[in-house]
Motif scaffolding. Structure first.
Motif, short mmCIF file in Angstrom:
data_model
loop_
_atom_site.label_atom_id
_atom_site.label_comp_id
_atom_site.label_asym_id
_atom_site.label_seq_id
_atom_site.Cartn_x
_atom_site.Cartn_y
_atom_site.Cartn_z
N MET A 1 15.19 -0.25 9.41
CA MET A 1 14.33 0.88 9.08
C MET A 1 13.53 0.55 7.83
N SER A 2 12.30 0.99 7.79
CA SER A 2 11.47 0.80 6.61
C SER A 2 10.56 2.02 6.44
N TYR A 3 10.03 2.15 5.22
CA TYR A 3 9.11 3.24 4.90
C TYR A 3 7.86 2.65 4.28
N GLU A 4 6.83 3.49 4.19
CA GLU A 4 5.59 3.07 3.55
C GLU A 4 5.50 3.67 2.15
N LEU A 5 5.12 2.81 1.21
CA LEU A 5 4.94 3.24 -0.17
C LEU A 5 3.47 3.05 -0.54
N THR A 6 2.83 4.13 -0.95
CA THR A 6 1.44 4.05 -1.40
C THR A 6 1.42 4.13 -2.92
N ILE A 7 0.77 3.16 -3.53
CA ILE A 7 0.74 3.06 -4.99
C ILE A 7 -0.65 3.42 -5.49
N GLU A 8 -0.72 4.50 -6.23
CA GLU A 8 -1.97 4.92 -6.86
C GLU A 8 -1.95 4.50 -8.33
N PRO A 9 -3.10 4.21 -8.93
CA PRO A 9 -4.46 4.42 -8.43
C PRO A 9 -5.00 3.27 -7.56
N LEU A 10 -4.15 2.30 -7.18
CA LEU A 10 -4.63 1.20 -6.37
C LEU A 10 -5.05 1.63 -4.97
N GLY A 11 -4.36 2.67 -4.45
CA GLY A 11 -4.60 3.07 -3.08
C GLY A 11 -4.04 2.08 -2.08
N GLN A 12 -3.11 1.24 -2.54
CA GLN A 12 -2.54 0.20 -1.69
C GLN A 12 -1.21 0.65 -1.10
#
Length: 353
Positions: A1-12
């Motif tokens: 299982m995996s999740y998505e991590l969004t890092i701001e302010p990069l928007g990546q």
């Protein structure tokens, strides 16, 4: 299982495996998040969760207080995802950083040498070359000790990236360093990961360099100096290196040879406990004292790179600032053990080191 991590302010957005920390996932994606102790104790890696659920893990209640948890903050070195998550972090934009992704490696021990009575040089032939910046470090994992890991600076220049050199000082009572000194043999295989850290030369500044090192803290300056000289850097650079006695002064002949070969490189060794009456004709005293004498207590116009035990770092910071060098021009190795971090070994002159 995996999740998505969004890092701001990069928007990546990156993928995070189940049980993987936010910090580890970011570093392996080549995204640097500020951090220091990696034990959930120093709060350097504090970030804001703006969406999603996380598990705080082993975060100390002193480093991350209850009201901060309620506000959605977490420590990236401990936090694990329980859903897709969005965080806001202070992302450093450093023109000198290569932003290299952390990877796992295996290496065969091809050399072990007693550099001093307490420091061994260990050379590992890696399963593939490791790209790194001079001054960075690796985490060495010891299967024989249940997978315990320790951080060690890379002592070789990046130009020799398939064989890495580690300088390991034995720590009394330290399981890992004792094992490396007493049990490790040529031919053994070890696991390591890297490169880690933001300790590297600010080459774009194009100003003279001062390296101040003590003990096995010589590793990073050695790598940096060899890298700069191999690239043909003509900037003035000075290494002030301190040990207690000549028996502990390693790579002395090599640095003397470099100083004789390169007119822009100056080597200032200093001994703090060399017996009176010996034929030592070099500087005596601690690193900061030798540096003050060599530069006549005026460090203006330089960038300084410090690596060594906490007491040495503190004394050097004070000496440099008293010698009119700005805080922004002083950089240092950031090694913290769990014990160090719990004692908050940070200079009062710096907000975050």
């Amino acid at each position: 299982m995996s999740y998505e991590l969004t890092i701001e302010p990069l928007g990546q957005t990156i993928e995070v495996e189940d049980g993987q920390t936010i910090l580890d996932a970011a570093l392996r994606a080549g995204i640097y998040l500020p951090h220091a102790c990696c034990h959930g104790l120093c709060a350097t890696c504090k970030v804001q969760v703006t969406d999603g659920e996380i598990d705080h893990g082993e975060a100390s209640t002193f480093a991350l207080m209850d009201f901060e948890r309620e506000e959605g903050k977490c420590l990236a070195c401990c936090a694990r995802l329980e859903s897709d998550v969005v965080i806001e972090a202070e992302i450093e934009d450093d023109p000198d950083s290569l932003n290299l992704a952390v990877e796992d490696y295996e290496g065969e021990v091809v050399g072990i040498e007693s550099l001093t009575p307490t420091i061994k040089g260990i050379w590992l032939k890696l399963d593939r070359p490791m790209r790194f910046q001079a001054g960075q470090y690796v985490n060495l994992e010891i299967d024989a000790l249940g997978g315990q890991s320790r951080a060690f600076s890379l002592a070789n220049a990046p130009q020799t990236d398939d064989v890495v050199e580690l300088n390991v000082r034995i720590v009394p009572g330290g399981q890992v360093t004792t094992w490396l000194h007493e049990q490790l043999k040529v031919g053994d295989r070890l696991k390591l990961s890297g490169p880690y850290g933001r300790f590297f030369v600010k080459k774009s500044a194009n100003v003279p360099l001062i390296f101040m090192a003590g003990g096995s803290g010589l590793s990073s300056p050695k790598s940096m100096i060899e890298d700069l000289l191999s690239e043909g850097c003509a900037l003035p650079m000075t290494l002030v290196y301190g040990q207690r006695s000549r028996a502990e002064l390693y790579y002395d002949a090599e640095f003397r040879a470099l100083a004789a070969r390169y007119p822009n490189f100056t080597y200032v060794p200093s001994l703090s406990e060399e017996p009176v009456g010996s034929d030592w004709d070099g500087a005596r005293g601690f690193v900061h004292e030798a540096a003050k004498a060599h530069f006549a207590n005026d460090f203006r116009g330089h960038k300084a790179y410090l690596c060594g035990p906490p007491a040495m770092i503190e004394a050097c910071i004070t000496a440099l600032i008293q010698g009119r060098l700005f805080e922004r021009d002083i950089y240092m190795e950031k090694f913290f053990s769990a014990a160090d971090a719990s004692q908050q070994l940070k200079s009062p002159l710096f907000k975050n080191i």
